[in-house]
Design a protein around this motif. Structure first.
Motif, mmCIF file in Angstrom:
data_model
loop_
_atom_site.group_PDB
_atom_site.id
_atom_site.type_symbol
_atom_site.label_atom_id
_atom_site.label_comp_id
_atom_site.label_asym_id
_atom_site.label_seq_id
_atom_site.Cartn_x
_atom_site.Cartn_y
_atom_site.Cartn_z
ATOM 1 N N TYR A 182 72.143 33.830 -6.336
ATOM 2 C CA TYR A 182 71.018 33.984 -6.310
ATOM 3 C C TYR A 182 70.408 34.378 -5.056
ATOM 4 C CZ TYR A 182 66.013 32.951 -7.766
ATOM 5 O OH TYR A 182 64.477 32.952 -8.273
ATOM 6 N N THR A 183 69.284 35.139 -4.821
ATOM 7 C CA THR A 183 68.880 35.646 -3.652
ATOM 8 C C THR A 183 67.142 35.389 -3.295
ATOM 9 O OG1 THR A 183 70.287 37.584 -3.696
ATOM 10 C CG2 THR A 183 68.470 37.727 -2.095
ATOM 11 N N MET A 184 67.096 34.899 -1.943
ATOM 12 C CA MET A 184 65.878 34.462 -1.456
ATOM 13 C C MET A 184 65.541 35.159 -0.151
ATOM 14 S SD MET A 184 65.477 30.138 -2.575
ATOM 15 C CE MET A 184 63.570 30.492 -2.243
ATOM 16 N N LEU A 185 64.526 35.711 -0.064
ATOM 17 C CA LEU A 185 64.131 36.468 1.058
ATOM 18 C C LEU A 185 62.907 35.836 2.047
ATOM 19 C CD1 LEU A 185 63.358 40.049 -0.467
ATOM 20 C CD2 LEU A 185 65.549 39.025 0.632
ATOM 21 N N LEU A 186 63.264 35.970 3.368
ATOM 22 C CA LEU A 186 62.325 35.035 4.334
ATOM 23 C C LEU A 186 61.477 36.062 4.953
ATOM 24 C CD1 LEU A 186 65.109 32.897 6.223
ATOM 25 C CD2 LEU A 186 64.088 32.678 4.057
ATOM 26 N N HIS A 187 60.103 35.692 4.864
ATOM 27 C CA HIS A 187 59.197 36.579 5.290
ATOM 28 C C HIS A 187 59.062 36.269 6.838
ATOM 29 C CE1 HIS A 187 54.668 38.142 5.703
ATOM 30 N NE2 HIS A 187 55.613 39.236 5.628
ATOM 31 N N LEU A 188 59.255 37.389 7.704
ATOM 32 C CA LEU A 188 58.946 37.307 9.283
ATOM 33 C C LEU A 188 58.195 37.968 10.053
ATOM 34 C CD1 LEU A 188 63.147 36.804 9.913
ATOM 35 C CD2 LEU A 188 61.499 35.057 9.627
ATOM 36 N N PRO A 189 56.896 37.854 9.760
ATOM 37 C CA PRO A 189 55.949 38.751 10.328
ATOM 38 C C PRO A 189 55.677 38.706 11.691
ATOM 39 C CG PRO A 189 54.915 37.092 9.167
ATOM 40 C CD PRO A 189 56.169 36.581 8.913
ATOM 41 N N HIS A 190 56.116 37.752 12.426
ATOM 42 C CA HIS A 190 55.747 37.534 13.782
ATOM 43 C C HIS A 190 56.977 37.653 14.401
ATOM 44 C CE1 HIS A 190 51.903 36.286 12.570
ATOM 45 N NE2 HIS A 190 52.440 35.279 11.756
ATOM 46 N N GLY A 191 58.152 38.310 14.062
ATOM 47 C CA GLY A 191 59.275 38.461 14.714
ATOM 48 C C GLY A 191 60.748 37.660 14.152
ATOM 49 N N ARG A 192 61.654 38.073 14.992
ATOM 50 C CA ARG A 192 63.103 37.151 14.430
ATOM 51 C C ARG A 192 63.534 36.204 15.549
ATOM 52 N NH1 ARG A 192 64.697 42.307 15.605
ATOM 53 N NH2 ARG A 192 66.916 42.478 17.222
ATOM 54 N N GLY A 193 62.554 35.715 16.247
ATOM 55 C CA GLY A 193 63.252 34.800 17.573
ATOM 56 C C GLY A 193 63.619 33.592 16.767
ATOM 57 N N ALA A 194 64.270 32.791 17.260
ATOM 58 C CA ALA A 194 64.933 31.420 17.096
ATOM 59 C C ALA A 194 64.003 30.516 16.328
ATOM 60 C CB ALA A 194 65.765 30.779 18.279
ATOM 61 N N GLU A 195 62.741 30.397 17.034
ATOM 62 C CA GLU A 195 61.733 29.657 16.341
ATOM 63 C C GLU A 195 61.258 30.184 15.031
ATOM 64 O OE1 GLU A 195 58.637 28.796 19.362
ATOM 65 O OE2 GLU A 195 60.052 27.740 20.666
#
Length: 410
Positions: free
Chosen positions: A283-296
């Motif tokens: 089963y797959t879930m997607l993470l929305h990262l509109p502000h970049g892919r930094g560690a935070e």
């Protein structure tokens, strides 16, 4: 050899070279090459090749000449049954011999004999089937020529089904397996996945629309060798818990709730989407990262996503050593979910996630801006992806497996 080599090697006009030809053939039998044999008897190499291979009809009206050397029959059985073998089969079948007895007599596989009797037997007016060797030979020779019309080209219903499923971004193998499962009694709708690929790649016969090739995972209309996966190096110094310390229960996929994660990167490495794949159900879930892919940003998006799941389905996360997980310890402290890291240059340690990133590229092609996709669109993509059957799940979908899992896990 009593042949005398000619001393005068100048052209002598047209003349019969019976002695030279006999000597040439004898030298060839002794293992000489064409060039050496021709040099010895004093003829042009092209003449030697004509003696050995024969000559077809030429424009000057000269008659064709068959090969001088006899064709040596194959030492073992050929791929196809011969006329003599079919005569033998007919005799033994008339005597009541079993399929295995006939196969042993001819040195063939029993399946070959069974298939021959089934395919090439002739039915009389009463419906009884008789094996007639000459009629069987004629049928086999008529069936052998290639190419043949494709099953997809001949069956409009099958072609429509395949086009609809390709539009839904199913792979050819998923289509092939699911058609056999959904229509078990309709063999006319069963097709090999390679046949679907050929219908897309070989467009000269016009079997499927060319634009359907864009629905393939690769987006290509031709095959291409696989490239080596780009290797990643460790990018943070905070102590990591390596995959070797992960509990053994994770490896056999028997216990649900263990996830694998990664990022897919957009154009110019300026945008990204996070992916989470559950090892047991895929089963797959997607993470929305509109502000970049930094560690935070990855820490917050990952924590928000796993909080939507039941506690018994959030046992661990396995990630590679990308810099986006630099705050993994903070994620573990906030969610009580351990994070295990793969060894460098070992993507197969997150095999479920790596295999899912490929289908995701159908929705998010490489070299495109991934920041334009909203959280709602990512959720819709995940729903469609989780509704596609998987070979590793026995052609169930991840959503079906999760639905079966939730009642028994509560």
């Amino acid at each position: 050899m009593d042949f005398e080599i000619r001393k005068n090697r100048t052209p002598q006009g047209r003349k019969k070279l019976s002695a030279e030809r006999a000597a040439y053939l004898q030298l060839m039998k002794q293992g000489y090459s064409n060039t050496e044999a021709c040099r010895t008897v004093g003829v042009d190499p092209r003449t030697g090749r004509k003696w050995r291979n024969g000559r077809s009809a030429e424009n000057d009206g000269r008659r064709p000449v068959p090969p001088v050397t006899a064709v040596v029959p194959a030492s073992g059985p050929s791929r196809y049954l011969t006329g003599d073998e079919r005569l033998h089969i007919a005799d033994l079948d008339r005597e009541g011999a079993s399929v295995r007895a006939i196969a042993a007599e001819l040195g063939r596989n029993p399946s070959t004999i069974s298939r021959e009797l089934r395919r090439n037997a002739t039915a009389d007016r009463s419906g009884r089937r008789h094996y007639r060797p000459h009629a069987a030979q004629t049928r086999a020779e008529a069936r052998r020529p290639r190419p043949k019309p494709s099953k997809i080209a001949l069956n409009g219903e099958l072609r429509t089904l395949i086009q609809q499923l390709l539009d839904a971004r199913w792979s050819p193998e998923q289509i092939s397996r699911r058609l056999k499962r959904d229509f078990p009694d309709r063999s006319e709708l069963h097709v090999c996945h390679e046949t679907i690929y050929q219908a897309l790649y070989v467009q000269g016969r016009g079997q499927l629309r060319r634009e359907l090739a864009a629905a393939l995972r690769s987006g290509r209309a031709r095959r291409k060798p696989r490239r080596q996966v780009q290797q990643r190096q460790p990018r943070f110094a905070h102590p990591m818990v390596m995959i070797s310390e992960r509990p053994p229960e994770v490896a056999d996929r028997a216990v649900p709730g263990h996830w694998e994660g990664d990022l897919i990167i957009g154009a110019n490495s300026a945008s990204s989407i996070g992916t989470l794949v559950e090892r047991s159900t895929r089963y797959t879930m997607l993470l929305h990262l509109p502000h970049g892919r930094g560690a935070e940003q990855v820490r917050d998006a990952l924590a928000a996503t796993v909080r939507t799941l039941p506690r018994h389905l959030t046992r661990s996360v396995t990630w590679d050593q990308g810099s986006e997980m630099g705050r993994h310890h903070e994620f573990t402290a906030a969610t009580d979910i351990p994070v295990y890291f793969c060894d460098p240059a070992s993507p197969w340690q997150r095999g479920s996630n790596e295999n899912t990133n490929g289908p995701l590229r159908q929705y998010f092609p490489k070299g495109t801006d991934l920041s334009v996709h909203s959280a709602g669109h990512l959720e819709a993509v995940a729903v469609q992806l989780n509704g596609r059957p998987r070979k590793t799940l026995g052609w169930d979908t991840p959503a079906e497996r999760l639905a079966k899992l939730l009642p028994t896990s509560s």
